[in-house]
Design an enzyme around this catalytic site. Sequence first.
Site, PDB file in Angstrom:
ATOM      1  N   SER A 153       0.887  -1.285  -0.069  1.00  0.00           N
ATOM      2  CA  SER A 153       0.000  -0.097   0.085  1.00  0.00           C
ATOM      3  C   SER A 153       0.885   1.284  -0.080  1.00  0.00           C
ATOM      4  O   SER A 153       0.167   2.462  -0.187  1.00  0.00           O
ATOM      5  CB  SER A 153      -0.695  -0.056   1.187  1.00  0.00           C
ATOM      6  OG  SER A 153      -2.108  -1.043   0.965  1.00  0.00           O
ATOM      7  N   LYS A 174       3.316   6.495   5.104  1.00  0.00           N
ATOM      8  CA  LYS A 174       2.424   5.475   4.600  1.00  0.00           C
ATOM      9  C   LYS A 174       2.915   4.222   4.882  1.00  0.00           C
ATOM     10  O   LYS A 174       4.002   3.758   4.526  1.00  0.00           O
ATOM     11  CB  LYS A 174       1.895   5.726   3.015  1.00  0.00           C
ATOM     12  CG  LYS A 174       1.190   4.655   2.468  1.00  0.00           C
ATOM     13  CD  LYS A 174      -0.251   5.053   2.880  1.00  0.00           C
ATOM     14  CE  LYS A 174      -1.167   3.717   2.501  1.00  0.00           C
ATOM     15  NZ  LYS A 174      -1.231   2.990   3.389  1.00  0.00           N
ATOM     16  N   SER A 175       2.037   3.126   5.445  1.00  0.00           N
ATOM     17  CA  SER A 175       2.385   2.036   5.490  1.00  0.00           C
ATOM     18  C   SER A 175       1.928   0.815   4.432  1.00  0.00           C
ATOM     19  O   SER A 175       1.088   1.485   3.537  1.00  0.00           O
ATOM     20  CB  SER A 175       2.038   1.445   6.994  1.00  0.00           C
ATOM     21  OG  SER A 175       0.480   1.431   7.006  1.00  0.00           O
ATOM     22  N   GLY A 176       2.328  -0.155   4.382  1.00  0.00           N
ATOM     23  CA  GLY A 176       1.819  -1.306   3.620  1.00  0.00           C
ATOM     24  C   GLY A 176       2.136  -2.618   4.184  1.00  0.00           C
ATOM     25  O   GLY A 176       3.012  -3.006   4.857  1.00  0.00           O
TER      26      GLY A 176
END
Length: 293
Positions: A74, A238-240
């Site tokens: 993501s 932003k993580s994923g």
Amino acid sequence: MRFTATVLSRVATGLALGLSMATASLAETPVEALSETVARIEEQLGARVGLSLMETGTGWSWSHREDELFLMNSTVKVPVCGAILARWDAGRLSLSDALPVRKADLVPYAPVTETRVGGNMTLDELCLAAIDMSDNVAANILIGHLGGPEAVTQFFRSVGDPTSRLDRIEPKLNDFASGDERDTTSPAAMSETLRALLLGDVLSPEARGKLAEWMRHGGVTGALLRAEAEDAWLILDKSGSGSHTRNLVAVIQPEGGAPWIATMFISDTDAEFEVRNEALKDLGRAVVAVVRE
């Protein structure tokens, strides 16, 4: 190491403490502690860790596996919305343009869009949902509006990123297979793309400000790196994650200092999500210690 069901809960709760104690005892400086943390995560999770840390004022940097390929997961939602903003700058669209959210669009993890089925969402709302809440349907609608994954890859190339590529949409872009180059980036490439989008002149000041606004809230990243940062710092992140991965990309703005860019990727591990998440927290803690020094 492969984790069995009988030990996963113990590992998940004990990994952060174990790593912190180990790095504190073996490392003398924050940079050495970061290196030790990376090495121990790779050993204990049987993982690859990719990390790039850059201080943009002096150009100082530290990295590990910075040119190896990792699934974006993501984190790709940041450049997707960067591409939307580039078209906004060019007058090709308005952030108030509204797109329909259809029942047929629904895929797993849609905390915002699942409440808007049958209605419309603006591009502004879709990007906020995609970045802040990591809404997968919002991301897919945006990717489709851009012209598909290949349009996102073209955007990467247009900002000087020769490495990153998008081939699929959610949730398939998270499918991990060793050696598969689809939907990947490198820590170095993603760092440069973040710098171009948030600190460079690829976007107008207004567009950069909008991207920062979408990234500053920490809707799904509050317990990660930003939890370790000073209250006065600005964190844009932003993580994923996927079934074998856990990632975070961030711009860190210390009070009175130059921005730092950090990209962190954990991959190739069979550890459960909770274990990978604790490992990412440890990486964030170690990165913040370097920035704070």
